[in-house]
Every structure is written in structure tokens, then in C-alpha cells.
Scaffold this motif. Sequence first.
Motif, PDB file in Angstrom:
ATOM      1  N   GLY A 129       0.788  -1.229   0.000  1.00 21.43           N
ATOM      2  CA  GLY A 129       0.000   0.000   0.000  1.00 21.43           C
ATOM      3  C   GLY A 129       0.816   1.272   0.000  1.00 21.43           C
ATOM      4  N   LEU A 130       2.150   1.144   0.114  1.00 15.41           N
ATOM      5  CA  LEU A 130       3.002   2.329   0.156  1.00 15.41           C
ATOM      6  C   LEU A 130       4.081   2.244  -0.920  1.00 15.41           C
ATOM      7  CD1 LEU A 130       3.615   2.673   4.022  1.00 15.41           C
ATOM      8  CD2 LEU A 130       1.884   3.848   2.642  1.00 15.41           C
ATOM      9  N   ARG A 131       4.430   3.385  -1.456  1.00 20.90           N
ATOM     10  CA  ARG A 131       5.551   3.470  -2.371  1.00 20.90           C
ATOM     11  C   ARG A 131       6.818   3.798  -1.605  1.00 20.90           C
ATOM     12  NH1 ARG A 131       3.469   7.369  -7.324  1.00 20.90           N
ATOM     13  NH2 ARG A 131       1.922   5.955  -8.254  1.00 20.90           N
ATOM     14  N   ASP A 132       7.956   3.545  -2.219  1.00 23.17           N
ATOM     15  CA  ASP A 132       9.220   3.951  -1.596  1.00 23.17           C
ATOM     16  C   ASP A 132       9.286   5.463  -1.422  1.00 23.17           C
ATOM     17  OD1 ASP A 132      10.078   1.373  -1.452  1.00 23.17           O
ATOM     18  OD2 ASP A 132      11.417   1.486  -3.188  1.00 23.17           O
TER      19      ASP A 132
ATOM     20  N   PHE B 279      -0.662  16.037  -5.367  1.00 25.57           N
ATOM     21  CA  PHE B 279      -2.015  15.510  -5.188  1.00 25.57           C
ATOM     22  C   PHE B 279      -2.236  14.236  -5.998  1.00 25.57           C
ATOM     23  CE2 PHE B 279      -3.236  19.683  -3.383  1.00 25.57           C
ATOM     24  CZ  PHE B 279      -3.913  19.212  -2.265  1.00 25.57           C
ATOM     25  N   ALA B 280      -1.568  14.082  -7.128  1.00 26.83           N
ATOM     26  CA  ALA B 280      -1.662  12.836  -7.885  1.00 26.83           C
ATOM     27  C   ALA B 280      -1.082  11.677  -7.073  1.00 26.83           C
ATOM     28  CB  ALA B 280      -0.927  12.972  -9.218  1.00 26.83           C
ATOM     29  N   ASP B 281       0.030  11.937  -6.388  1.00 30.09           N
ATOM     30  CA  ASP B 281       0.638  10.910  -5.531  1.00 30.09           C
ATOM     31  C   ASP B 281      -0.283  10.564  -4.363  1.00 30.09           C
ATOM     32  OD1 ASP B 281       2.859  10.878  -7.169  1.00 30.09           O
ATOM     33  OD2 ASP B 281       4.042  12.215  -5.891  1.00 30.09           O
ATOM     34  N   LEU B 282      -0.913  11.585  -3.781  1.00 26.06           N
ATOM     35  CA  LEU B 282      -1.837  11.336  -2.668  1.00 26.06           C
ATOM     36  C   LEU B 282      -3.074  10.574  -3.141  1.00 26.06           C
ATOM     37  CD1 LEU B 282      -1.666  14.778  -0.811  1.00 26.06           C
ATOM     38  CD2 LEU B 282      -0.762  12.589   0.013  1.00 26.06           C
TER      39      LEU B 282
ATOM     40  N   TYR C  16      -4.192   7.085  -1.399  1.00 27.04           N
ATOM     41  CA  TYR C  16      -5.461   6.958  -0.673  1.00 27.04           C
ATOM     42  C   TYR C  16      -6.603   6.404  -1.518  1.00 27.04           C
ATOM     43  CZ  TYR C  16      -3.409   9.764   3.104  1.00 27.04           C
ATOM     44  OH  TYR C  16      -2.621  10.233   4.135  1.00 27.04           O
ATOM     45  N   GLN C  17      -6.353   6.214  -2.829  1.00 31.03           N
ATOM     46  CA  GLN C  17      -7.397   5.722  -3.732  1.00 31.03           C
ATOM     47  C   GLN C  17      -8.620   6.638  -3.750  1.00 31.03           C
ATOM     48  OE1 GLN C  17      -6.920   2.725  -5.865  1.00 31.03           O
ATOM     49  NE2 GLN C  17      -4.969   3.638  -5.252  1.00 31.03           N
ATOM     50  N   VAL C  18      -8.347   7.914  -3.970  1.00 28.68           N
ATOM     51  CA  VAL C  18      -9.389   8.922  -4.126  1.00 28.68           C
ATOM     52  C   VAL C  18      -9.092   9.724  -5.393  1.00 28.68           C
ATOM     53  CG1 VAL C  18      -9.810   9.081  -1.633  1.00 28.68           C
ATOM     54  CG2 VAL C  18      -8.139  10.626  -2.721  1.00 28.68           C
ATOM     55  N   ARG C  19      -9.920  10.735  -5.665  1.00 23.93           N
ATOM     56  CA  ARG C  19      -9.724  11.570  -6.845  1.00 23.93           C
ATOM     57  C   ARG C  19      -9.659  13.045  -6.430  1.00 23.93           C
ATOM     58  NH1 ARG C  19     -13.249   7.503  -8.020  1.00 23.93           N
ATOM     59  NH2 ARG C  19     -14.994   8.735  -7.242  1.00 23.93           N
TER      60      ARG C  19
ATOM     61  N   LEU D  45      -8.545  12.130   5.267  1.00 19.89           N
ATOM     62  CA  LEU D  45      -8.830  11.517   6.566  1.00 19.89           C
ATOM     63  C   LEU D  45     -10.144  12.020   7.163  1.00 19.89           C
ATOM     64  CD1 LEU D  45      -5.220  11.531   8.072  1.00 19.89           C
ATOM     65  CD2 LEU D  45      -6.502   9.572   7.185  1.00 19.89           C
ATOM     66  N   SER D  46     -10.567  13.213   6.759  1.00 22.78           N
ATOM     67  CA  SER D  46     -11.858  13.721   7.245  1.00 22.78           C
ATOM     68  C   SER D  46     -13.021  12.916   6.696  1.00 22.78           C
ATOM     69  CB  SER D  46     -12.022  15.196   6.860  1.00 22.78           C
ATOM     70  OG  SER D  46     -12.357  15.339   5.485  1.00 22.78           O
ATOM     71  N   GLN D  47     -12.761  12.130   5.639  1.00 21.09           N
ATOM     72  CA  GLN D  47     -13.828  11.387   4.975  1.00 21.09           C
ATOM     73  C   GLN D  47     -13.621   9.883   4.997  1.00 21.09           C
ATOM     74  OE1 GLN D  47     -16.788  12.682   3.735  1.00 21.09           O
ATOM     75  NE2 GLN D  47     -15.951  14.326   5.006  1.00 21.09           N
ATOM     76  N   LEU D  48     -12.894   9.390   5.973  1.00 20.57           N
ATOM     77  CA  LEU D  48     -12.652   7.946   6.034  1.00 20.57           C
ATOM     78  C   LEU D  48     -13.957   7.154   6.075  1.00 20.57           C
ATOM     79  CD1 LEU D  48      -9.555   7.472   8.374  1.00 20.57           C
ATOM     80  CD2 LEU D  48      -9.715   7.102   5.911  1.00 20.57           C
TER      81      LEU D  48
END
Length: 277
Positions: free
Chosen positions: A176-179, A243-246, A250-253, A217-220
Motif C-alpha cells: 500500500g506504500l511506495r518507496d 495531489f496525484a501521488d496522494l 489513498y485511492q481517491v480523486r 482523513l476527514s472522509q474515512l
Amino acid sequence: MNIVIGIDAGISSTKIVGIEDNKRIKSPMSVKGDDHISSIYGALGKYIHNNGIDLDEIEQVVITGVGANEIGGSILGLPASHIDEFTANGLGARFDSGLDHIIVVSMGTGTSLVRVDGDEIKHIGGIGMGGGTLQGLSHLLLQTSDIAEVNLMAECGDAATVNLNVGDISRGRIEGLRDTTTASLFAQAVQNSPSRNDIAAGLIHMVIETIGSCAVLSQLNGGFKDFVLIGNITRLTACQQIFADLADLYQVRFHIPKYAYYCTALGAALSYRFENE
């Protein structure tokens, strides 16, 4: 032609935009003044002059932002009204993005979060992290408070020189994490002796990543996957990539609409149209 003008009187600048009859956005612009009164009047006067608008073509002026209450029921002889900033954020972001189930992340001096669920618009919180943070820390660490200069410096810097990433502390892959995922902001600054450009990149990364993570995180448990980004910080070069990395993490848009910088002023103008349809 009838025009409704929206004005966002912010802390650092005043944005102004007009909406014509058919909801066409007309020539957004931004001005700075010594105080809210001069900034609002200056923005309106410049907007009218630059666009060759006659006063009798203006149906309404709607003002929002921290300086809105300094203007009464008229300005330059034109009818004026007010709308709260959070509603303006929601209306502007919804219109500009074409999405109606979103969290609006308004990144100005600080950051506010607004939930838009169809016609329901509600302020849900925020954090004291934003352009003001970047400006203040840049003044302390880089001896400049000019955000445009900091942005140029950051383009030549590397945030990885100051930040500790997952790949720096783990030899194996973590699911789930990149280097390149940040493990600790500015944790590498002591041992790496970063340049001023690296520090600028690190500051921008810190502000944007903190805002983005806070929004997600406000929308978990909230069911929202679309986040519309508006405000000054959207103009920073690194904004889209961070934001593309985030979004991947987090698998959001995340969406940055065309008029992201002017969305609050846009929403102010739209509020009058929606109320009078």
C-alpha cells in the motif's frame, strides 16, 4: 446583457469574476490593495474598466470573504449583497468541476473543508495550514515571503533531500506504500544539509501533503471520493503532482477545475443566479 459580479475579498488578495445571462464566466481577475475597502473598490473599478462594462449592465454585486462586511448594501451605486464564504466555495467548485458529490478543499491563507451533496452545502472543518503557513515559514527559513519566488526556487529543488521517505527506512516493500511515500516531513534536513531550493520544495510539499491528507482523513467513513481543490495553492507548480501521488496512496480523486483560483468569487456570483432562477 445583464452581469452579476462576484467578489472574494480575501486576506492576501481580492478576486473578481462576472457571470453573464447564460452563465458564461467573464474575465476573472485578481488585485491587491492596502486594505479591504480599497482592494474591493479597486477590483470592481478595474474589472468594469478593463471589460468595457456599463454600470447599467450590472444587475448585482455579491461579495464574500473576510472583507465583505465592510461594504453595505451598495457599491459604486450598484446593489450589493453578501454570501458566506463556505457556501460560495461550494457553489463555485460544484459549477466549475461539474460534480455535485464532493469535498471542496479551499486552500487560501488557511484551509477549509466544505461538503457538497447535491444542493446541500455544509462547512465541515478545516486546518490552520495554507498559503499563510508557506509564506511565514519561507520568511523565517528562506528570507523571502514572495510565494512566486519560493515556487521558482522549489522547481529547482528536491523535497526528498529534506523529507524521510518510506524507502529510506525500509528495504522491503510495504503493501500500500511506495518507496517515495513520505514517512516524516523534514526529518532528513539535519544530515543532508539541503540547499535553499530543497528547503523551498520541502515547504511546499509539507503544506500540500498535510492539506491533502487532512482532507482525505476527514472522509474515512464519509463516502466521498472526489475532492475539488480551489484557492491560491492550486497555482503552485508542484500541486498537481503531489495531489496525484496522494490520490494514488489513498485511492481517491483530486480535481483542480479551470477556475480554481477564482472559485469563491465565482460561487458568490452564482449564488444570486441560483436564488433568482
